[in-house]
Design a protein around this motif. Sequence first.
Motif, PDB file in Angstrom:
ATOM      1  N   LEU A 273       0.841  -1.196   0.000  1.00  0.00           N
ATOM      2  CA  LEU A 273       0.000   0.000   0.000  1.00  0.00           C
ATOM      3  C   LEU A 273       0.879   1.249   0.000  1.00  0.00           C
ATOM      4  O   LEU A 273       0.547   2.253  -0.642  1.00  0.00           O
ATOM      5  CB  LEU A 273      -0.928  -0.002   1.217  1.00  0.00           C
ATOM      6  N   GLY A 274       2.008   1.190   0.696  1.00  0.00           N
ATOM      7  CA  GLY A 274       2.937   2.319   0.702  1.00  0.00           C
ATOM      8  C   GLY A 274       3.446   2.643  -0.697  1.00  0.00           C
ATOM      9  O   GLY A 274       3.547   3.817  -1.084  1.00  0.00           O
ATOM     10  N   TYR A 275       3.753   1.585  -1.484  1.00  0.00           N
ATOM     11  CA  TYR A 275       4.178   1.804  -2.876  1.00  0.00           C
ATOM     12  C   TYR A 275       3.057   2.453  -3.684  1.00  0.00           C
ATOM     13  O   TYR A 275       3.290   3.369  -4.481  1.00  0.00           O
ATOM     14  CB  TYR A 275       4.567   0.472  -3.526  1.00  0.00           C
ATOM     15  N   LEU A 276       1.827   1.980  -3.495  1.00  0.00           N
ATOM     16  CA  LEU A 276       0.691   2.546  -4.222  1.00  0.00           C
ATOM     17  C   LEU A 276       0.489   4.013  -3.850  1.00  0.00           C
ATOM     18  O   LEU A 276       0.226   4.849  -4.717  1.00  0.00           O
ATOM     19  CB  LEU A 276      -0.581   1.744  -3.919  1.00  0.00           C
ATOM     20  N   GLU A 277       0.607   4.321  -2.574  1.00  0.00           N
ATOM     21  CA  GLU A 277       0.449   5.707  -2.130  1.00  0.00           C
ATOM     22  C   GLU A 277       1.541   6.601  -2.700  1.00  0.00           C
ATOM     23  O   GLU A 277       1.295   7.748  -3.078  1.00  0.00           O
ATOM     24  CB  GLU A 277       0.465   5.755  -0.596  1.00  0.00           C
ATOM     25  N   GLU A 278       2.772   6.052  -2.769  1.00  0.00           N
ATOM     26  CA  GLU A 278       3.887   6.831  -3.321  1.00  0.00           C
ATOM     27  C   GLU A 278       3.647   7.146  -4.800  1.00  0.00           C
ATOM     28  O   GLU A 278       3.844   8.274  -5.241  1.00  0.00           O
ATOM     29  CB  GLU A 278       5.192   6.055  -3.158  1.00  0.00           C
TER      30      GLU A 278
END
Length: 299
Positions: free
Chosen positions: A58-63
Amino acid sequence: MNYLGFLTGSICCAIVILVIFGIWFDSPKEAILKKENKELQYHYDLLKGKVDNAVKMLGYLEERDANIYRVIYEAEPIPLEVRQGGVGGSYRYADLLERGLKSESLVLDTYKKVDALRKRLYVQSKSYDEILSLARNKEKLWASLPAIQPLSNKDLKRLASGYGYRIHPIHKIRRLHTGIDFSAPKGTPIYATGAGKVVKTKTDFSGYGKHVVIDHGYGYKTLYAHMQDFAVKRGAKVKRGDLIGYVGNTGSSTAPHCHYEVRKNDRPVNPINYLYQGITPEEYEELLRLASVENQSLS
């Protein structure tokens, strides 16, 4: 009298034996409970690992959402305090606290992580809804963005070094690697990753060697280095997937490969964030893993 003494001694010995046995050996019920606890701990560790992986992805998607999609569509970034805002105080878990669970801290920690993940997923889903509405009239932009790998890479094994600090193969010092390296035999075709105009085809005896730069518009450029031969000329207009050259070992290169860069407003950005077309989520996750390995770059 002797009989009473013998009986008393026997009872005392039995009690001592029972106490020692109880200390050193588990009862059948205790053995079952310990086995269940081990199984619960094992499944908890598995669950925790899955939650942690979900948070990471999810962190990658948010980035990507914050630094690519919302920038592209000129949408205001979502504040961090909104993305990672709280989900309520301790009263939210009062029911669990009242039960007096022995593994209270483990259970509470997992509940809190899952609730925070659900909140962030909700915010991200609403963000994608907004981006979708902005994307409907952006076909030309999407055609121009660098969105594929520069090499055909079905097995994903050609990504040899990622963006970030790596050991330079010649100088042997840790320095910023401004692109990603795709290892491949000489002569392997290299393709344009987005529509644009070829603004440079240059040969250097060091550095990038034979390299091509494509201007995609909207502030984006891509660079393809260490080529063996060019397949385009300066000024040519290309589409995503067009042949532009062949893998070589020219310039400051230690093995045949394609060094690939994405630049936004003339500043290098991580190309891994732009590989979103033609690959599955599982393949993208594998590319992330390969790109994150801190190894020696090829140039």
